[in-house]
Scaffold this active site. Structure first.
Site, PDB file in Angstrom:
ATOM      1  N   ASN A   1       1.590  -2.425   5.499  1.00  0.00           N
ATOM      2  CA  ASN A   1       0.845  -1.195   5.733  1.00  0.00           C
ATOM      3  C   ASN A   1      -0.563  -1.192   5.150  1.00  0.00           C
ATOM      4  O   ASN A   1      -1.458  -0.559   5.707  1.00  0.00           O
ATOM      5  CB  ASN A   1       1.650  -0.017   5.147  1.00  0.00           C
ATOM      6  CG  ASN A   1       0.798   1.203   4.912  1.00  0.00           C
ATOM      7  OD1 ASN A   1       0.416   1.900   5.842  1.00  0.00           O
ATOM      8  ND2 ASN A   1       0.486   1.463   3.638  1.00  0.00           N
TER       9      ASN A   1
ATOM     10  N   GLY B   1       0.820  -1.215   0.000  1.00  0.00           N
ATOM     11  CA  GLY B   1       0.000   0.000   0.000  1.00  0.00           C
ATOM     12  C   GLY B   1       0.845   1.253   0.000  1.00  0.00           C
ATOM     13  O   GLY B   1       0.511   2.236   0.663  1.00  0.00           O
TER      14      GLY B   1
ATOM     15  N   ASP C   1      -2.940  -6.288  -6.527  1.00  0.00           N
ATOM     16  CA  ASP C   1      -4.124  -6.335  -5.679  1.00  0.00           C
ATOM     17  C   ASP C   1      -3.826  -7.361  -4.592  1.00  0.00           C
ATOM     18  O   ASP C   1      -3.699  -8.561  -4.872  1.00  0.00           O
ATOM     19  CB  ASP C   1      -5.351  -6.743  -6.497  1.00  0.00           C
ATOM     20  CG  ASP C   1      -6.643  -6.721  -5.685  1.00  0.00           C
ATOM     21  OD1 ASP C   1      -6.574  -6.828  -4.441  1.00  0.00           O
ATOM     22  OD2 ASP C   1      -7.719  -6.625  -6.296  1.00  0.00           O
ATOM     23  N   LEU C   2      -3.714  -6.914  -3.354  1.00  0.00           N
ATOM     24  CA  LEU C   2      -3.263  -7.785  -2.276  1.00  0.00           C
ATOM     25  C   LEU C   2      -4.268  -8.863  -1.903  1.00  0.00           C
ATOM     26  O   LEU C   2      -3.936  -9.771  -1.132  1.00  0.00           O
ATOM     27  CB  LEU C   2      -2.926  -6.935  -1.042  1.00  0.00           C
ATOM     28  CG  LEU C   2      -1.692  -6.037  -1.219  1.00  0.00           C
ATOM     29  CD1 LEU C   2      -1.555  -5.085  -0.051  1.00  0.00           C
ATOM     30  CD2 LEU C   2      -0.435  -6.877  -1.371  1.00  0.00           C
TER      31      LEU C   2
ATOM     32  N   SER D   1      -4.235  -0.542  14.343  1.00  0.00           N
ATOM     33  CA  SER D   1      -4.978   0.708  14.466  1.00  0.00           C
ATOM     34  C   SER D   1      -5.480   0.836  15.902  1.00  0.00           C
ATOM     35  O   SER D   1      -5.773  -0.175  16.559  1.00  0.00           O
ATOM     36  CB  SER D   1      -6.161   0.722  13.498  1.00  0.00           C
ATOM     37  OG  SER D   1      -7.041   1.801  13.771  1.00  0.00           O
TER      38      SER D   1
ATOM     39  N   GLY E   1       1.501   3.529  -2.340  1.00  0.00           N
ATOM     40  CA  GLY E   1       1.264   4.588  -3.309  1.00  0.00           C
ATOM     41  C   GLY E   1       0.615   5.837  -2.759  1.00  0.00           C
ATOM     42  O   GLY E   1       0.725   6.917  -3.352  1.00  0.00           O
TER      43      GLY E   1
ATOM     44  N   THR F   1     -12.329  -5.455  13.818  1.00  0.00           N
ATOM     45  CA  THR F   1     -12.004  -6.857  14.068  1.00  0.00           C
ATOM     46  C   THR F   1     -10.697  -7.249  13.394  1.00  0.00           C
ATOM     47  O   THR F   1      -9.841  -7.912  13.996  1.00  0.00           O
ATOM     48  CB  THR F   1     -13.142  -7.760  13.564  1.00  0.00           C
ATOM     49  OG1 THR F   1     -14.352  -7.405  14.227  1.00  0.00           O
ATOM     50  CG2 THR F   1     -12.841  -9.225  13.828  1.00  0.00           C
TER      51      THR F   1
ATOM     52  N   LYS G   1      -8.201  -5.363  12.533  1.00  0.00           N
ATOM     53  CA  LYS G   1      -7.057  -4.698  13.141  1.00  0.00           C
ATOM     54  C   LYS G   1      -6.705  -5.303  14.498  1.00  0.00           C
ATOM     55  O   LYS G   1      -5.535  -5.375  14.879  1.00  0.00           O
ATOM     56  CB  LYS G   1      -7.318  -3.199  13.261  1.00  0.00           C
ATOM     57  CG  LYS G   1      -7.285  -2.465  11.921  1.00  0.00           C
ATOM     58  CD  LYS G   1      -5.932  -2.625  11.253  1.00  0.00           C
ATOM     59  CE  LYS G   1      -5.828  -1.831   9.956  1.00  0.00           C
ATOM     60  NZ  LYS G   1      -4.498  -1.939   9.316  1.00  0.00           N
TER      61      LYS G   1
ATOM     62  N   TYR H   1     -13.593  -3.773  10.074  1.00  0.00           N
ATOM     63  CA  TYR H   1     -12.250  -3.188  10.106  1.00  0.00           C
ATOM     64  C   TYR H   1     -11.646  -3.307  11.502  1.00  0.00           C
ATOM     65  O   TYR H   1     -10.487  -3.709  11.662  1.00  0.00           O
ATOM     66  CB  TYR H   1     -12.323  -1.721   9.682  1.00  0.00           C
ATOM     67  CG  TYR H   1     -11.009  -0.977   9.747  1.00  0.00           C
ATOM     68  CD1 TYR H   1     -10.035  -1.161   8.774  1.00  0.00           C
ATOM     69  CD2 TYR H   1     -10.751  -0.069  10.774  1.00  0.00           C
ATOM     70  CE1 TYR H   1      -8.834  -0.474   8.832  1.00  0.00           C
ATOM     71  CE2 TYR H   1      -9.563   0.622  10.836  1.00  0.00           C
ATOM     72  CZ  TYR H   1      -8.600   0.414   9.866  1.00  0.00           C
ATOM     73  OH  TYR H   1      -7.413   1.101   9.935  1.00  0.00           O
TER      74      TYR H   1
END
Length: 259
Positions: free
Chosen positions: A101, A23, A74-75, A153, A25, A168, A170, A166
């Site tokens: 990241n 990530g 695309d991860l 986070s 960029g 969960t 993190k 999200y």
């Protein structure tokens, strides 16, 4: 103010070190790429956003720092991620620093979450971190050690109510960090978790920084200044460098004193 400081630390151990950033960029990732390149590291990064990523490569090269190598990816496609890591290692040497990241904190409510959306959030936020760590482990072991920096986070610590999938994902990253640090430690591979607070990236400001958000920052942060991507990148430099050689299985919170 952008979070930049004069006379920031230089880490000699990062010069010529092979670094892989996901990530990279935009947002925090963009700053990670810039800061590691400024240290003289050989940086490769992946991102799904091709235009801003290619502009970043040109901008860094124009400054005179070693230009990073961008690999579109695309991860959610783990095989493509593995190929990108192999390409980066072939170009820059065995990967010694991994910055996991990439993520996405789109807002959502519990009643609107489908099974497909839930699975996609796990793929976007946590699954690729595990498989990137798995892929770089042989490189780091052969090189005598390395540093894996997973990005979590503070949302799971404070229990943000507007993005449960999200939050969960993190929280899971912290548990994964502890497990991998224990397993990889005998190989002198350090695994730590970076915990950013509310970072004022362009996306965050555009989508969510309103008067209510400003009041929340004023009430919750101990420090009055806003948090920016370079504040996160400077901690990542420390964790990637040999200066942090005995730091592993830890959370490093950079949030202005929010939690």
């Amino acid at each position: 103010m952008t979070g930049e400081i004069e006379n920031g630390a230089i880490y000699p151990s990062l010069k010529d070190r092979s670094v892989f950033i996901t990530g990279g960029g935009r947002g925090i990732g963009e700053s990670l790429v810039e800061h590691f390149c400024a240290q003289g590291s050989h940086v490769a990064f992946v991102d799904i956003a091709e235009e801003p990523s290619r502009r970043l490569v040109e901008r860094i090269g124009a400054k005179g720092d070693p230009a990073p190598h961008f690999i579109p990816c695309d991860l959610r496609d783990i095989e493509s991620l593995r190929k990108a890591i192999a390409e980066a290692a072939e170009r820059n040497g065995p990967i010694r620093v991994l910055c996991n990241n990439a993520g996405n904190d789109d807002r959502h409510r519990t009643e609107d979450v489908s099974v497909d959306y839930w699975d996609d959030r796990m793929a976007v936020n946590v699954r690729h971190q595990f498989f990137a760590a798995q892929a770089v482990r042989p490189h780091m072991k052969a090189a005598g050690g390395g540093s894996i920096i997973n990005f979590g986070s503070i949302t799971w610590m404070v229990g943000d109510p507007d993005c449960p999938a999200y939050v969960t994902s993190k929280a899971a990253i912290t548990g994964m960090t502890r497990a991998l640090a224990r397993e990889f430690g005998p190989e002198r591979i350090r695994v730590n978790c970076m915990i950013p607070g509310w970072v004022m990236t362009e996306r965050q400001v555009r989508l969510w920084l309103n008067p209510e958000g400003e009041r929340q920052i004023a009430e919750r942060q101990c420090l009055p200044d806003r948090l920016y991507a370079p504040d996160i990148a400077r901690m990542a430099l420390f964790l990637g460098a040999d200066d942090s050689r005995m730091c592993s299985s830890q959370q490093f919170i950079v949030d202005g004193g929010w939690v």
